[in-house]
Each structure stands twice: as C-alpha cells, then as structure tokens.
Enzyme design. Structure first.
Site, PDB file in Angstrom:
ATOM      1  CG  ASP A 195      22.538  15.662   8.981  1.00  0.00           C
ATOM      2  OD1 ASP A 195      22.812  16.619   9.255  1.00  0.00           O
ATOM      3  OD2 ASP A 195      23.251  14.590   9.180  1.00  0.00           O
ATOM      4  CG  ASP A 226      25.391  19.692  10.279  1.00  0.00           C
ATOM      5  OD1 ASP A 226      24.464  19.130  10.286  1.00  0.00           O
ATOM      6  OD2 ASP A 226      26.169  19.254  11.156  1.00  0.00           O
TER       7      ASP A 226
END
Ligand SMILES: *[C@@H]1O[C@H](CO)[C@@H](O)[C@H](O)[C@H]1NC(C)=O
Length: 339
Positions: free
Chosen positions: A51, A227
C-alpha cells in the site's frame, strides 16, 4: 454493481543479477493487489497488501479475537522478535481502524531482509476488516505518514543497505503482475519513464497535468496521491463533476449507485487519459468501466468517483494501465508504458 472479475496470476522470479533488488509476484482481486512477505525466525509467510497510501506494517496478533482466519503473528514463535511494550491505534482513510501492540522482528521481502523492523500486531479490528483475504498491510509511503510512528520497511531496507537503489515499482495487470524492489524491472516497460517530483512528502503526491476525455481536458492542474491501496480514482467533488460533464449522458448516481459514483452509457466507451509530466497515458475502457449499474442497465459505473479530499487519489483503476516506479532517493514517481 461491481464487475466481479477475479484476476489471479502468479509470476516466477527469474534470477535477477543484483542481490539488492528482488521481484515479488502479486495477485490482483477486485482492484486490490497483494503478495507475500516473511516475518520472524524461523520465517512465517504472510500475505499483505502493498500500500503506497500508508506507511506501517500491520499484521494480526495471535491473541486477536475478531481477526478472521488470518495467519497470526506470535512473538513467542520467533527468536528474533522483541516486544516494544507500546500500543498503537491506526485509522485508515476508509474509516476502518486497527489497534494492538508494537514489536520488532526480521522482515523479508523478495529475498531482502530488514532486521529490527517495527510492526504492529492488531488485537482488534473494526468489523469491516473481518473476512479480508489478506493477513496484513505493508505501507510503502514516506516515514512521516507512519501512525506508530516507526521507520517503514522500505526505508529500513534502504538504511541497512539491503536494497539499492531506494526504489520500488509495480506492474499491476496482465500476466505476471509484480512488485519489484530495488529499482524498476526493465523487461516490463517502454522508455521513456516520466519522473514526477513529489510535491509534498507523506503520501506519494505529485502534480497531475490533466485528465482528458477524447480531445477535451475537463480537469487540469491538480495534485494527486498515487495509492496502490485504493481501487478507484477519487477526485475532489468539483473536478469529478467537471470530468463527467465532458461525457455525454453521464449521470451523478450518488443517490442510487452509491456515494460519489457516476454512471455513463456503457456503449460509449469514453477515451479517458491522464497526463503526468507532459505525457498522456490512456486508460483502457475496461479499467474505466466498473460494470453495469444494475442488471440489464445501459448505464455503467465509472471508476473515477467523487471523493472527500481536495487532492485526487489515483488508485489501481488507473495504475493497471502503466508501469509505476516510486523513488525515495530522488523523491519522484515515474510512469511508463507497459510492454
Ligand atoms: C507469549 O508468552 C508469554 C509468557 O509465557 C505469555 O504471557 C504470552 O501470552 C504469550 N503470547 C502469545 C501471543 O501467545
């Protein structure tokens, strides 16, 4: 509403020459991409989401009562574990929370090891995290975003000389999706790679020149967080409305399909593109289209949605279309065409 296509692929690491880089095969599932790391001595394997929108390594504790059927972290099973005797509480942007205890241990990824790496073992999750197919999350954003706070895995690898350069790259689509740490995998992208300076460290935030629809550019000059932990592309509300105004017969579907969602005629296949560093990267129709708003409808939901921030959050709906490199040494995000 969402097209339930399960993409599963496994790559085989093919002996990269440099010893301080490594490839990690990924699995993609509904816009979330994950792979394996190992923690402890002897090493235990965990499946984690890689992430770039957070900075902490989060696993589940052996003592967690609502963590689902996950592989759990148990300090007593690892000879290299150490208890920091501190607690943590994390809140994610989607309002999910996790709390528990902090430890240090050896963490290995792609054959590279970080020693004394801080990790959190959750003893409690908000209910929405239950039933997740993964064992945890490995945050890859800047140290300043750490909630523990602690040095993130990539930065520990870099400071211990285990990874060089301080770079990692993602291929998030097709056959053999992978995370490459310690550089970019030359076999997977075509020159040139645009280098977009990070404008604000914390997230991987860069300037987004424009979002195009056909020959129009309804969104220009905004900031964007890159992201890999998000599936959708979230725009500030005004930009989302301006974007869909450029697609004939599109509709604000926040009242029917869900908060922030818009629909467009499925048959129209709008040509959406993102321009970073002066280079336009097209988005394939399949990554813009999340599927019919309801069974038999002519309207489809777009993967570009109205978010809650004043910056864009660029998730995997776009990142599937490019090769992406994140560079700590020079503080930039690179995009290149996939080969
Ligand atoms: C580890 O061992 C200690 C001491 O025996 C015990 O108090 C603790 O509950 C154990 N932790 C786990 C996660 O099993």
């Amino acid at each position: 509403m969402k097209r339930l296509s399960l993409i599963v692929a496994v790559a085989i690491s093919t002996g990269y020459a440099a010893s301080n880089s490594g490839a990690i095969p990924l699995t993609g599932d509904h816009g979330v991409w994950y792979g394996s790391i190992s923690v402890g001595t002897p090493p235990e394997t965990y499946t984690v989401i890689f992430d770039t929108g957070s900075s902490d390594l989060l696993l589940s504790s052996a003592t967690c009562s609502n963590c689902g059927p996950r592989t759990r972290y148990n300090i007593n099973s690892s000879s290299t574990a150490s208890n920091l005797r501190k607690t943590f509480s994390l809140q994610f942007s989607n309002k999910q929370t996790a709390s528990g205890d902090l430890f240090t241990d050896t963490v290995s990824i792609g054959g590279l090891s970080a020693t004394g790496q801080t990790l959190g073992a959750a003893t409690s999750y908000s209910s929405s995290l239950e039933g997740n197919p993964v064992d945890g999350i490995m945050g890859m954003a800047f140290p300043s975003l750490s909630g523990y706070p602690a040095t993130p895995v990539m930065n520990t690898l870099k400071s211990q000389g285990a990874v060089s350069p301080g770079q990692f790259s993602f291929k998030l689509t097709g056959t053999d999706p992978e995370l490459f740490i310690g550089g970019a995998n030359r076999a997977l992208y075509a020159d040139p790679m645009t280098q977009n300076p990070v404008t604000k460290q914390g997230y991987w935030q860069v300037a987004l020149d424009a979002i195009g629809v056909g020959s129009s550019r309804p969104v220009v000059g905004i900031q964007a967080i890159i992201d890999t932990g998000s599936a959708t592309i979230d725009l500030p509300p005004g930009e989302a409305a301006a974007f869909y105004a450029a697609i004939p017969k599109s509709k604000d579907a926040s009242g029917t399909a869900g908060p922030g969602l818009f629909t467009f005629p499925c048959a129209s296949e709008p040509r959406v593109s993102f321009t970073f560093g002066g280079v336009s990267f097209p988005m394939s129709p399949s990554t813009f289209n999340l599927g019919q708003v309801s069974e038999g409808s002519d309207d489809c939901v777009g993967s570009i949605v109205s978010g809650e921030l004043d910056v864009a959050v660029i998730g995997t709906s776009f990142l599937q279309n490019v090769y992406t490199t994140f560079d700590f040494d020079g503080s930039w995000v690179g995009f290149a065409r996939l080969v």
